[in-house]
Design an enzyme around this catalytic site. Structure first.
Site, short mmCIF file in Angstrom:
data_model
loop_
_atom_site.label_atom_id
_atom_site.label_comp_id
_atom_site.label_asym_id
_atom_site.label_seq_id
_atom_site.Cartn_x
_atom_site.Cartn_y
_atom_site.Cartn_z
N ARG A 19 2.73 -0.28 20.17
CA ARG A 19 1.78 -1.10 19.66
C ARG A 19 0.72 -0.70 19.18
O ARG A 19 0.30 -0.44 17.86
CB ARG A 19 1.61 -2.27 20.89
CG ARG A 19 0.97 -3.67 20.30
CD ARG A 19 -0.51 -3.54 19.99
NE ARG A 19 -1.14 -2.91 20.81
CZ ARG A 19 -2.45 -2.41 20.77
NH1 ARG A 19 -3.22 -2.62 19.66
NH2 ARG A 19 -3.40 -1.93 21.68
N ASP A 20 -0.12 0.12 19.89
CA ASP A 20 -1.69 0.59 19.60
C ASP A 20 -1.39 1.59 18.37
O ASP A 20 -2.07 1.93 17.71
CB ASP A 20 -2.20 1.41 20.68
CG ASP A 20 -3.64 1.57 20.66
OD1 ASP A 20 -4.06 1.64 19.51
OD2 ASP A 20 -4.26 1.98 21.65
N HIS A 68 -8.45 3.80 29.26
CA HIS A 68 -7.62 3.85 27.89
C HIS A 68 -8.69 4.78 27.06
O HIS A 68 -9.50 4.41 26.26
CB HIS A 68 -7.53 2.55 27.16
CG HIS A 68 -7.07 2.38 25.99
ND1 HIS A 68 -5.65 1.78 25.87
CD2 HIS A 68 -7.31 2.98 24.76
CE1 HIS A 68 -5.41 1.91 24.63
NE2 HIS A 68 -6.17 2.55 23.88
N CYS A 90 -8.19 4.35 15.06
CA CYS A 90 -9.06 3.24 14.87
C CYS A 90 -9.65 3.48 13.37
O CYS A 90 -10.02 4.64 12.98
CB CYS A 90 -10.30 3.21 15.81
SG CYS A 90 -11.17 1.61 15.60
N ASN A 107 -4.96 7.67 20.08
CA ASN A 107 -5.07 7.47 21.75
C ASN A 107 -4.80 9.07 21.88
O ASN A 107 -4.26 9.72 21.36
CB ASN A 107 -3.96 6.74 22.17
CG ASN A 107 -4.06 5.35 21.79
OD1 ASN A 107 -5.03 4.54 22.23
ND2 ASN A 107 -3.42 4.86 20.64
ZN ZN Z 1 -6.05 2.82 21.76
#
Ligand code: ZN
Length: 305
Positions: A13-14, A207, A240, A249
C-alpha cells in the site's frame, strides 16, 4: 526467550502508492503472496481511496480477491473515509483490519485530504464505529507526528490528544508516522516515553521513513523507549512526494536484519523477504533502496569472502 517485535509490512500500500507507473494487478498479487509467506503476521495490502485520486490502487478489489495468504496473516486495508469503508465492506471476509489516517498538523491534513484535523477526527470516529460493528480491528495512523514540512515543529501534546481521540473511538492501535523523515533519535525516545505514559492501553506503533537516513536509528530509540511494533516496506519502497525524491519507508529487510542481530524475534524469514524484494526489483525494473537487499544477511560464518 527472545523478545518478539511486531512488524506490519506496508509495501503493497504505502510503497506501491508512490510508484509512478501502474503495477499490473497480477504482479501485485504475486508479490503480496510472496510477502505473506515470509512469516510476517501483519500485512497492509491496499487502500480504498478514490481511483481518480490514486490510480495505482484502483484495483483494490481485484487484489483482495486475487491474493491467497496463510490464515495467520492479519490483512489490513487503508480507509480514507466512510465511502471507502462502504466499498471495502463489500469484501469484508477478505481482511480483518482497517487503517485510518489523518495528519497531526492542520496544513498537512488540509493539503492531504482537504479537511481540518477536527473534521477528519469526527469523520474517522464514525468510520471506526462502523468498522468495529463489522468486527474489524482498527488502527489509527497519525502522519507528520514528529514534524511537518509546512508547519515545522509539531507539539507532542497535540499528537497525543489526537491519539487519545482515536483510542476513545475504538482504535486498538495507533501508529505515529514520520512522514517526511524529520525525526531524530533523541526526539523519538522522548516522544515514545511520554506516549506510553499517556496511552497505556493502546498498542503504539512507530512508522519511520528513511528520508534522511535516520530511520533505523529512530527504530533503536523507539525500542529503547519500549515500542515493540513497527511498520516498514520491503525494498524501502514508498516515500512522500514532498520533499521531492525523498526515499521511502524504512526497508523491511534492514529492519528485520537489525532486530534479529540484536536478539529480537520477528517470525520473519529474512531470506524469503529478500526474495520478495528481488522480485519487486524485477517487476519495477530498477534497484531498490534496501541495504540488506543488496548486501544480504550478516554472515557470521565468514564464508561469503
Ligand atoms: Zn510510510
Amino acid at each position: 526467550m527472545p523478545e518478539h517485535v511486531k512488524i506490519r509490512e506496508v509495501g503493497p500500500r504505502d510503497g506501491f502508492q508512490n510508484e509512478p507507473e501502474v503495477i499490473a494487478t497480477a504482479d501485485k498479487v504475486r508479490l503480496i503472496d510472496m510477502l505473506s509467506r515470509t512469516g510476517v503476521r501483519r500485512l497492509e495490502v491496499t487502500s480504498f481511496v478514490r481511483p481518480d485520486v490514486i490510480p495505482q490502487l484502483a484495483d483494490a478489489r481485484e487484489v483482495l480477491e486475487g491474493i491467497d495468504p496463510p490464515d495467520d496473516v492479519a490483512l489490513s486495508v487503508l480507509i480514507p473515509n466512510e465511502r471507502g469503508l462502504d466499498n471495502a465492506l463489500e469484501l469484508r471476509e477478505r481482511f480483518g483490519e482497517v487503517n485510518l489516517f489523518l495528519s497531526a498538523s492542520e496544513t498537512h491534513n488540509r493539503k492531504n485530504v482537504n479537511r481540518s484535523v477536527e473534521e477528519s477526527l469526527s469523520g474517522l470516529e464514525r468510520v471506526v464505529a462502523r468498522a468495529r460493528e463489522a468486527g474489524l480491528r482498527c488502527e489509527g495512523v497519525i502522519s507528520v507526528s514528529f514534524g511537518c514540512p509546512y508547519e515545522g515543529h509539531v507539539p507532542p501534546e497535540r499528537v497525543f490528544a489526537i491519539a487519545e481521540r482515536l483510542a476513545a473511538a475504538g482504535c486498538e492501535e495507533v501508529a505515529f508516522g514520520d512522514t517526511t523523515g524529520m525525526a531524530n533519535p533523541a526526539q523519538v525516545g522522548e516522544f515514545f516515553r511520554a506516549a506510553r505514559e499517556r496511552l497505556p492501553d493502546v498498542e503504539l506503533t512507530a512508522h519511520f521513513h528513511n528520508t534522511r537516513g535516520q530511520g533505523l536509528a529512530n527504530v533503536f530509540a523507539a525500542l529503547e523507549a519500549g515500542v515493540r511494533s513497527f511498520e516498514s516496506s520491503f525494498g524501502e519502497l514508498g516515500g512522500c512526494p514532498v520533499p521531492k525524491g525523498a526515499t521511502g519507508n524504512i526497508a523491511s529487510e534492514d529492519l528485520v536484519s537489525m532486530l534479529h542481530e540484536m536478539g529480537y524475534e520477528t517470525g520473519i524469514d529474512l531470506n524469503a523477504l529478500i526474495e520478495a524484494g528481488r522480485e519487486a526489483q524485477r517487476v519495477l525494473g530498477r534497484p531498490l533502496g534496501s541495504h540488506v537487499l543488496t548486501a544480504g544477511p550478516v554472515d557470521w560464518q565468514g564464508l561469503s569472502a
